[in-house]
Scaffold this motif. Structure first.
Motif, PDB file in Angstrom:
ATOM      1  N   ILE A 202       0.843  -1.191   0.000  1.00 52.21           N
ATOM      2  CA  ILE A 202       0.000   0.000   0.000  1.00 52.21           C
ATOM      3  C   ILE A 202       0.879   1.242   0.000  1.00 52.21           C
ATOM      4  N   GLU A 203       0.557   2.146  -0.885  1.00 49.97           N
ATOM      5  CA  GLU A 203       1.259   3.428  -0.941  1.00 49.97           C
ATOM      6  C   GLU A 203       0.221   4.495  -1.275  1.00 49.97           C
ATOM      7  N   VAL A 204      -0.139   5.293  -0.299  1.00 53.41           N
ATOM      8  CA  VAL A 204      -1.141   6.336  -0.512  1.00 53.41           C
ATOM      9  C   VAL A 204      -0.559   7.686  -0.113  1.00 53.41           C
ATOM     10  N   ALA A 205      -0.976   8.727  -0.810  1.00 56.53           N
ATOM     11  CA  ALA A 205      -0.517  10.082  -0.508  1.00 56.53           C
ATOM     12  C   ALA A 205      -1.681  11.045  -0.702  1.00 56.53           C
ATOM     13  N   LEU A 206      -1.904  11.898   0.277  1.00 57.43           N
ATOM     14  CA  LEU A 206      -2.974  12.881   0.211  1.00 57.43           C
ATOM     15  C   LEU A 206      -2.738  13.833  -0.962  1.00 57.43           C
ATOM     16  N   SER A 207      -3.777  14.020  -1.775  1.00 56.20           N
ATOM     17  CA  SER A 207      -3.672  14.937  -2.904  1.00 56.20           C
ATOM     18  C   SER A 207      -4.570  16.161  -2.742  1.00 56.20           C
ATOM     19  N   ARG A 208      -5.626  16.040  -1.908  1.00 52.94           N
ATOM     20  CA  ARG A 208      -6.532  17.167  -1.702  1.00 52.94           C
ATOM     21  C   ARG A 208      -7.300  16.960  -0.407  1.00 52.94           C
ATOM     22  N   TYR A 209      -7.458  18.042   0.364  1.00 51.06           N
ATOM     23  CA  TYR A 209      -8.208  18.010   1.617  1.00 51.06           C
ATOM     24  C   TYR A 209      -9.201  19.165   1.632  1.00 51.06           C
ATOM     25  N   ARG A 210     -10.449  18.890   2.032  1.00 49.74           N
ATOM     26  CA  ARG A 210     -11.481  19.916   2.076  1.00 49.74           C
ATOM     27  C   ARG A 210     -12.273  19.805   3.366  1.00 49.74           C
ATOM     28  N   ASP A 211     -12.678  20.943   3.917  1.00 45.62           N
ATOM     29  CA  ASP A 211     -13.481  20.972   5.137  1.00 45.62           C
ATOM     30  C   ASP A 211     -14.974  20.889   4.812  1.00 45.62           C
ATOM     31  N   ALA A 212     -15.319  20.065   3.877  1.00 48.77           N
ATOM     32  CA  ALA A 212     -16.711  19.905   3.459  1.00 48.77           C
ATOM     33  C   ALA A 212     -16.851  18.557   2.768  1.00 48.77           C
ATOM     34  N   VAL A 213     -18.089  18.086   2.680  1.00 53.75           N
ATOM     35  CA  VAL A 213     -18.370  16.796   2.054  1.00 53.75           C
ATOM     36  C   VAL A 213     -19.589  16.931   1.155  1.00 53.75           C
ATOM     37  N   GLU A 214     -19.497  16.412  -0.046  1.00 53.63           N
ATOM     38  CA  GLU A 214     -20.652  16.344  -0.934  1.00 53.63           C
ATOM     39  C   GLU A 214     -21.609  15.269  -0.427  1.00 53.63           C
TER      40      GLU A 214
END
Length: 238
Positions: A202-214
């Motif tokens: 497993i190799e994951v990296a955060l690409s985008r963070y938002r203080d909201a959810v659709e």
């Protein structure tokens, strides 16, 4: 690639409690003494904070693949989307969807009992598809903290433009693992993870963070076939 096993049932929930773990100390590259308990508690506390937030996090996986984690508070629910599948945890059901076929299939199981924590086993298929969850990362950090032979190095980095605190863990001997690397952002989101979980690299990296959810983040795949295993409540006695 370092290897990790999650057979340790240390923290079994999507809503995590912060652990206090005693243990040995090690030195980082700057010569600072790092207490294992302090290090684990700091990162565990950050991950725990995310359970009190409404947020969306997108992740980049190898081969151009992607995944996401979404969580809302009112009502409290979480959704994990990963290659070939989706997992949602709500007050009504724990729903695992297989999206590899033309017609997706979703299996609805009973939700966690009130004030109870879901078992880590619900994340097994997700691990195999390349996305690791915060509860699994917490369990691995805890396993490292209680291993007296583990080498733990702390460092800071920036992931998707956000500050993150990281640990590189190696030389594990008291757990069926070799090591892993995990970063947690200041907000408490999983910033990155590298390791082998359930036999899958497993190799994951955060690409985008938002203080909201659709709202659509918690929807089941369109046209999915449903298998409801929640059962029918027994009728009340006369």
């Amino acid at each position: 690639m370092p290897a990790v096993s999650i057979s340790l049932r240390v923290l079994a929930g999507a809503i995590i409690s912060v652990l206090t773990v005693s243990g040995c100390q090690t030195l980082d590259d700057a010569g600072r003494v790092i207490g294992r308990a302090d290090l684990v508690n700091d990162l565990a506390a950050r991950l725990d904070q995310s359970t009190e937030l409404t947020y969306s996090a997108d992740y980049q996986l190898p081969g151009g693949r992607s995944a996401s984690i979404s969580q809302s508070q009112d009502p409290l629910r979480a959704a994990y989307t990963y290659p070939g599948g989706k997992l949602t945890v709500t007050a009504d059901a724990t729903t695992a969807c297989d999206t590899r076929a033309k017609k997706p299939t979703c299996t609805l199981d009973p939700p966690p009992a009130t004030n109870a924590k879901p078992s880590l086993t619900i994340f097994t298929e997700m691990n195999r598809r390349g996305l690791v969850s915060p509860p699994v990362v917490i369990g691995l950090l805890t396993a490292a903290a209680i291993d007296p032979d583990a080498a733990i190095r702390q460092y800071d980095t920036t992931v998707a433009g956000r500050h993150a605190t990281c640990v590189e863990v190696g030389q594990l001997s008291d757990a069926p693992a070799a090591g892993f690397d995990a970063c947690i952002t200041s907000e408490g989101a999983l910033g990155s993870f590298t390791g082998t979980v359930d036999g899958t690299e497993i190799e994951v990296a955060l690409s985008r963070y938002r203080d909201a959810v659709e709202k659509s983040a918690f929807d089941l795949p369109p046209g999915a076939g449903l298998i409801d295993r929640r059962g029918t409540p027994s009728p009340s006695p006369e």
